[in-house]
Scaffold this motif. Structure first.
Motif, short mmCIF file in Angstrom:
data_model
loop_
_atom_site.label_atom_id
_atom_site.label_comp_id
_atom_site.label_asym_id
_atom_site.label_seq_id
_atom_site.Cartn_x
_atom_site.Cartn_y
_atom_site.Cartn_z
N UNK A 1 0.85 -1.19 0.00
CA UNK A 1 0.00 0.00 0.00
C UNK A 1 0.89 1.24 0.00
N UNK A 2 0.75 2.07 -1.03
CA UNK A 2 1.61 3.25 -1.16
C UNK A 2 1.34 4.26 -0.05
N UNK A 3 0.09 4.42 0.33
CA UNK A 3 -0.26 5.36 1.40
C UNK A 3 0.42 4.95 2.70
N UNK A 4 0.40 3.66 3.01
CA UNK A 4 1.04 3.17 4.23
C UNK A 4 2.56 3.27 4.13
N UNK A 5 3.09 3.13 2.90
CA UNK A 5 4.53 3.32 2.70
C UNK A 5 4.94 4.72 3.14
N UNK A 6 4.20 5.73 2.68
CA UNK A 6 4.53 7.11 3.03
C UNK A 6 4.38 7.34 4.54
N UNK A 7 3.32 6.79 5.13
CA UNK A 7 3.09 6.97 6.56
C UNK A 7 4.21 6.34 7.37
N UNK A 8 4.60 5.13 7.00
CA UNK A 8 5.65 4.43 7.74
C UNK A 8 7.00 5.11 7.56
N UNK A 9 7.31 5.54 6.34
CA UNK A 9 8.59 6.20 6.10
C UNK A 9 8.69 7.50 6.89
N UNK A 10 7.58 8.23 6.99
CA UNK A 10 7.57 9.45 7.80
C UNK A 10 7.80 9.13 9.27
N UNK A 11 7.22 8.03 9.74
CA UNK A 11 7.42 7.63 11.14
C UNK A 11 8.88 7.26 11.40
N UNK A 12 9.47 6.49 10.48
CA UNK A 12 10.85 6.04 10.68
C UNK A 12 11.85 7.19 10.59
N UNK A 13 11.51 8.24 9.83
CA UNK A 13 12.43 9.36 9.66
C UNK A 13 12.00 10.60 10.46
N UNK A 14 11.06 10.43 11.36
CA UNK A 14 10.61 11.56 12.18
C UNK A 14 11.79 12.11 12.99
N UNK A 15 12.13 13.42 12.83
CA UNK A 15 13.29 13.98 13.55
C UNK A 15 13.08 14.10 15.05
N UNK A 16 11.86 13.89 15.53
CA UNK A 16 11.59 14.03 16.96
C UNK A 16 11.87 12.76 17.76
N UNK A 17 12.20 11.67 17.05
CA UNK A 17 12.53 10.44 17.77
C UNK A 17 13.40 9.55 16.91
N UNK A 18 14.01 8.56 17.54
CA UNK A 18 14.75 7.52 16.84
C UNK A 18 14.23 6.16 17.28
N UNK A 19 14.38 5.18 16.40
CA UNK A 19 14.09 3.79 16.73
C UNK A 19 15.43 3.13 17.04
N UNK A 20 15.59 2.62 18.24
CA UNK A 20 16.87 2.05 18.65
C UNK A 20 16.68 0.65 19.20
N UNK A 21 17.76 -0.13 19.18
CA UNK A 21 17.77 -1.45 19.81
C UNK A 21 18.00 -1.28 21.30
N UNK A 22 17.95 -2.38 22.02
CA UNK A 22 18.20 -2.32 23.45
C UNK A 22 19.64 -1.91 23.75
N UNK A 23 20.53 -2.10 22.77
CA UNK A 23 21.92 -1.67 22.94
C UNK A 23 22.14 -0.22 22.50
N UNK A 24 21.07 0.43 22.02
CA UNK A 24 21.17 1.83 21.62
C UNK A 24 21.51 2.05 20.16
N UNK A 25 21.61 0.98 19.36
CA UNK A 25 21.93 1.15 17.94
C UNK A 25 20.71 1.68 17.19
N UNK A 26 20.83 2.85 16.51
CA UNK A 26 19.67 3.43 15.82
C UNK A 26 19.39 2.76 14.48
N UNK A 27 18.14 2.41 14.26
CA UNK A 27 17.71 1.89 12.97
C UNK A 27 17.68 3.05 11.97
N UNK A 28 18.22 2.83 10.77
CA UNK A 28 18.28 3.89 9.76
C UNK A 28 17.51 3.45 8.52
N UNK A 29 16.44 4.18 8.21
CA UNK A 29 15.68 3.94 6.98
C UNK A 29 16.24 4.87 5.91
#
Length: 412
Positions: free
Chosen positions: A303-331
């Motif tokens: 779904x293209x709409x969900x693609x855009x929504x998810x990409x915005x979430x992963x690249x939101x400058x107000x937060x990062x997605x990190x592992x328990x060791x602190x490694x940031x996921x990079x989209x």
């Protein structure tokens, strides 16, 4: 009803055992509950609602479930009780995450339903009697309930945060009993072609009418939109989603992931994304070389709409997605592809996820203003610098390969 909106819920839940919440079939709302396992080997689960008399208990019998899908749908309606959002923690609520929020009715009653944060209107906090008071407004998109698909503004007092959830012990025991009964039901006597005995009667052998492996293969033929349907049968419709006709090609969309923990499982990533955004995805983590400190992967959607929504979430400058060791996921990139081998990509992690009984705890969101965010930003910037240098080396490698090829042709 008693729910996460009440200030003293965490203490009460610990004392009285109301540490779970259940999404009721009657009104599709979440209620604080505690579970009692009764009936011995027959398996009977009693659901007791906080602040409700015993006559409102819900009782479920293990033998009433006729299939694994039906059982997993039932188990998915339980989770750890949500935590009331505190004024000083309002920065944890960012665009794209899933929350549990109160919905008010005209008679003064209120009930709790899940929603996705569509936008946040930040306002300066006030100080009341020496305590921080949040005045921010959160625009929510309801995922189920009477206002499903509609938007509503809510305050910090109306919002609860979903918690990392493990399969509760009583629920796990009930599920195991029910699974055993389902297995007995599908184990039937069938006629198998064999040499006849002297009396002319065919030999009758016991055989399973189908096994789990075959069911998983059939599940693999489902489209991505069915891999993790919205709970309770309510789906958020995406007009860009493709039908999965037999023999036809299908447009898929991908997000490239880098800097993943090497031990991170694809299922942990897909569970985390669904918990935070309510988007069903397929995730693949690729093998890495022994000397590489990280792994790469890909997210696949239809779904293209969900693609855009998810990409915005992963690249939101107000937060990062990190592992328990602190490694940031990079989209790093998003793209579309027309693929005729989609069956290979549609791995049935609907059942695998539900067997886990809850959300993964291998990833987390760290918000702006925290030390974890500061650390993640430094690591993310370092990784981006590394891959920029890596791209430069790849370009140089290609140029050198062409130079060698041209040089070889010139002398032949």
């Amino acid at each position: 009803m008693s729910h996460c909106g009440e200030d003293n819920l965490p203490e009460a839940a610990e004392e009285e055992g109301y540490d779970m919440e259940f999404r009721s079939d009657a009104d599709d709302a979440w209620y604080s509950v505690r579970l009692l396992l009764e009936g011995g080997d027959n398996g009977m689960l009693r659901v007791k609602y906080d602040n409700f008399p015993d006559e409102h208990d819900s009782v479920f019998v293990a033998e009433s479930f006729k299939s694994e899908d039906e059982l997993y749908d039932f188990v998915a309606r339980f989770r750890k009780v949500s935590a009331q959002l505190q004024d000083q923690d309002c920065s944890k609520v960012v665009k794209g995450i899933r929350v549990c929020a109160s919905h008010s009715f005209v008679n003064g009653d209120f009930r709790f339903y899940d929603a996705v944060v569509d936008d946040v209107l930040h306002k300066k906090h006030s100080n009341v009697n020496g305590e921080d008071e949040c005045e921010c407004a959160f625009l929510l998109l309801w995922l189920h309930g009477p206002s499903v698909g509609n938007l509503a503004y809510k305050g910090v007092a109306d919002i609860c945060l979903l918690q990392v959830s493990e399969l509760q012990s009583k629920l796990a025991s009930f599920m195991e009993i029910a699974l055993q009964k389902i297995e007995k039901d599908v184990c039937k006597y069938v006629i198998v072609a064999q040499p006849k005995e002297k009396n002319g009667s065919p030999i009758v052998k016991q055989k399973r009418s189908f096994d789990r492996h075959l069911r998983k293969v059939k599940c693999a033929l489902r489209s991505l939109s069915k891999v993790w349907p919205s709970e309770g049968g309510t789906e958020v419709y995406c007009e860009d989603r493709q039908d999965n006709d037999v023999g036809g090609d299908k447009n898929l969309y991908t997000i490239l992931l880098q800097n993943l923990e090497k031990e991170l499982s694809p299922l942990a990533v897909s569970e985390f994304i669904h918990q935070q955004t309510s988007i069903a995805v397929q995730v693949y983590v690729f093998p890495s070389l022994p000397w590489e400190p990280y792994a790469n992967g890909v997210i696949i959607l239809d779904c293209k709409k969900e693609l855009e929504q998810l990409f915005d979430f992963l690249q939101n400058p107000n937060h990062f997605i990190v592992s328990l060791n602190g490694r940031p996921l990079v989209a790093t990139e998003k793209m579309s592809m027309n693929d005729h081998w989609t069956l290979m990509l549609e791995y049935p992690n609907k059942l695998l996820n539900r067997r886990g009984g809850g959300f993964s705890n291998e990833l987390k969101v760290v918000c702006s203003g925290t030390e974890e965010y500061k650390k993640a930003k430094e690591l993310r910037d370092l990784f981006l610098l590394f891959i920029d240098n890596q791209r430069g080396l790849y370009k140089r490698l290609c140029m050198e390969e062409r130079r060698i090829s041209y040089h070889s042709l010139a002398f032949n």
